[in-house]
Design a protein around this motif. Structure first.
Motif, mmCIF file in Angstrom:
data_model
loop_
_atom_site.group_PDB
_atom_site.id
_atom_site.type_symbol
_atom_site.label_atom_id
_atom_site.label_comp_id
_atom_site.label_asym_id
_atom_site.label_seq_id
_atom_site.Cartn_x
_atom_site.Cartn_y
_atom_site.Cartn_z
ATOM 1 N N LEU A 17 16.258 -30.355 -29.517
ATOM 2 C CA LEU A 17 17.055 -31.308 -30.302
ATOM 3 C C LEU A 17 16.348 -32.656 -30.478
ATOM 4 O O LEU A 17 16.449 -33.287 -31.515
ATOM 5 N N CYS A 18 15.670 -33.127 -29.430
ATOM 6 C CA CYS A 18 14.991 -34.422 -29.592
ATOM 7 C C CYS A 18 13.562 -34.329 -29.067
ATOM 8 O O CYS A 18 13.214 -33.388 -28.364
ATOM 9 N N CYS A 48 19.370 -36.138 -21.079
ATOM 10 C CA CYS A 48 20.577 -36.794 -21.629
ATOM 11 C C CYS A 48 21.834 -36.439 -20.861
ATOM 12 O O CYS A 48 22.911 -36.945 -21.174
ATOM 13 N N ARG A 50 23.525 -31.889 -21.980
ATOM 14 C CA ARG A 50 23.068 -30.562 -22.393
ATOM 15 C C ARG A 50 22.555 -29.873 -21.133
ATOM 16 O O ARG A 50 21.645 -30.371 -20.467
ATOM 17 N N ASN A 94 19.827 -39.796 -24.776
ATOM 18 C CA ASN A 94 18.482 -39.212 -24.703
ATOM 19 C C ASN A 94 17.387 -40.267 -24.598
ATOM 20 O O ASN A 94 16.214 -39.929 -24.610
ATOM 21 N N ILE A 148 22.585 -36.538 -29.307
ATOM 22 C CA ILE A 148 22.764 -35.566 -28.210
ATOM 23 C C ILE A 148 24.045 -34.753 -28.336
ATOM 24 O O ILE A 148 24.176 -33.731 -27.687
ATOM 25 N N CYS A 203 14.933 -27.323 -24.784
ATOM 26 C CA CYS A 203 15.834 -27.962 -25.751
ATOM 27 C C CYS A 203 14.990 -28.588 -26.849
ATOM 28 O O CYS A 203 14.081 -29.375 -26.575
ATOM 29 N N ARG A 234 12.009 -35.330 -26.777
ATOM 30 C CA ARG A 234 11.770 -35.245 -25.337
ATOM 31 C C ARG A 234 11.478 -33.811 -24.920
ATOM 32 O O ARG A 234 10.802 -33.556 -23.925
ATOM 33 N N TYR A 235 12.025 -32.837 -25.673
ATOM 34 C CA TYR A 235 11.804 -31.405 -25.446
ATOM 35 C C TYR A 235 11.911 -31.037 -23.966
ATOM 36 O O TYR A 235 10.963 -30.530 -23.353
ATOM 37 N N CYS A 236 13.058 -31.299 -23.412
ATOM 38 C CA CYS A 236 13.281 -31.008 -21.990
ATOM 39 C C CYS A 236 13.172 -29.503 -21.711
ATOM 40 O O CYS A 236 13.687 -28.692 -22.480
ATOM 41 N N ILE A 291 14.630 -27.065 -19.100
ATOM 42 C CA ILE A 291 15.787 -27.223 -18.221
ATOM 43 C C ILE A 291 16.003 -25.959 -17.391
ATOM 44 O O ILE A 291 16.220 -24.868 -17.937
HETATM 45 S S1 SF4 Z 1 17.106 -35.444 -23.808
HETATM 46 FE FE1 SF4 Z 1 18.829 -34.062 -24.251
HETATM 47 S S2 SF4 Z 1 18.669 -33.706 -26.475
HETATM 48 FE FE2 SF4 Z 1 16.677 -34.506 -25.807
HETATM 49 S S3 SF4 Z 1 15.462 -32.669 -25.356
HETATM 50 FE FE3 SF4 Z 1 16.400 -33.354 -23.405
HETATM 51 S S4 SF4 Z 1 18.277 -32.117 -23.276
HETATM 52 FE FE4 SF4 Z 1 17.601 -32.025 -25.418
#
Ligand code: SF4
Length: 345
Positions: free
Chosen positions: A29-30, A44, A47, A93, A143, A27, A32-34, A36
């Motif tokens: 978006l933020c 968060c 997602r 997040n 998020i 991901c 943190r670049y999860c 998954i």
């Molecule tokens: S915290 Fe949510 S928005 Fe941020 S990288 Fe992880 S999944 Fe994506």
């Protein structure tokens, strides 16, 4: 969950992700670049990877709506005295130990009896209640960026403003999309040390400073900043002075700054509520540094909630808590000396 997703329009495919190694999704978006795995949520929670596709399960699912005074966001230089349709979703997040909205930000969506509302329905609600703006707030709207974009786009067509109330922890590319139709933002600058940010929020200070700089210099978004002062954690005069110096140097003297009082909550119940005198001292430091518009919040303090003309010191907007008592700004200028007051009036 997979069956439910395949057979339902309830969940929307997310933007800002790409396949990663080992069947995981990255991901973007933020910051943190999860990464998954299948069947898993990101940090968060809203997602989620299902079958190699990232879904945003917050899209179209607010946790509830409220009509707030805009001063509650807080925004003191953006349509003062107006009301704003406000909502958030589940999840967040950041991992703030002192979260003041943790019952929703740390909840899973199925624990909250979330509502269902299309983007059009949200805008219609604002029209129905005659609110000139919509705020994405309570949890961090980063998020649910896809929902933010769709609502703010429709809102713009209806001449309704859109507001982000955010920690500013967002990826450099994604923010260009999320803020495309946004008119104003209140950004939490939670402290001014990386140690505080990592220890208490599980995020990084520099990313937030980068967002603030970008918003100020590369967008037309009106910004205000909030710092929640927590006794013994981020309330030293030295740290406050460093924050104010940074704001003055990097954002200028006209970005309103709000110092607000913490109350013990979530995982930080061992601290006392912030005394009013701490907020008043912080405001004094900020104004001596050269910031023109500095406020205190979550306490009764008429002086610290009044907008003064930076030139002639006339009391322009008098407030008590979130209520505007008098407004002497005329066509964006001081009614006394005609100095331009920065903001959207
Ligand atoms: S915290 Fe949510 S928005 Fe941020 S990288 Fe992880 S999944 Fe994506």
């Amino acid at each position: 969950m997979n069956d439910q997703l395949e057979n339902s329009s309830d969940y929307t495919i997310a933007k800002w992700w790409k396949p990663d190694t080992g069947g995981k999704l990255l991901c973007t978006l933020c910051p943190r670049y999860c990464k998954i795995g299948d069947g898993q949520p990101g940090f968060c929670y809203i997602r989620q990877n299902h079958g190699g596709i990232l879904y945003t399960i917050g899209y179209g699912h607010p946790t509830g709506f409220a009509i707030d005074p805009i001063e509650k966001k807080p925004l003191n230089h953006f349509l003062p005295g107006s009301t704003v349709l406000s909502f958030g979703t589940a999840g967040c997040n950041l991992g703030c130990k002192f979260c003041q909205n943790w019952s929703t930000s740390k909840a899973k969506i199925d624990e909250l009896n979330s509502l269902t509302a299309s983007s059009e329905e949200v805008v219609k609600l604002a029209i129905k209640h005659s609110t000139p703006s919509i705020a994405f707030t309570y949890n961090d709207p980063t998020i649910f960026g896809e929902y933010v974009i769709d609502i703010s786009k429709i809102a713009k067509e209806e001449n309704i403003k859109s507001i982000m109330v955010t920690a500013g922890y967002i990826d450099k590319e994604a923010r260009k999309d999320v803020y495309k139709y946004i008119d104003a933002a209140n950004v939490d600058l939670k402290a001014f040390t990386e140690n505080f940010y990592w220890k208490n929020t599980s995020s990084h200070l520099q990313d937030v400073l980068d967002t603030l700089t970008w918003l100020k210099h590369e967008t037309d978004v009106w910004i205000e900043i909030t710092t929640l002062l927590i006794p013994g954690e981020n309330d030293s005069q030295e740290e406050i002075k460093k924050e104010c110096d940074w704001i003055l140097k990097n954002l200028g003297d006209s970005v309103p700054l709000h110092f607000t009082a913490f109350h013990p909550d979530f995982k930080m119940r061992d601290k006392e509520m912030t005394p009013a005198k701490t907020l008043i001292a912080a405001r004094k430091t900020a104004m001596e540094t050269g910031l023109k518009y500095v406020y205190v919040g979550n306490v009764h303090n008429v002086e610290g909630q009044t907008t003064y003309c930076p030139n002639c010191k006339e009391k322009l907007i008098k407030r008590n808590w979130h209520t505007v008592i008098a407004d002497n700004i005329i066509n964006g200028r001081c009614s006394n000396c005609k100095t331009v007051i920065e903001g959207v009036f």
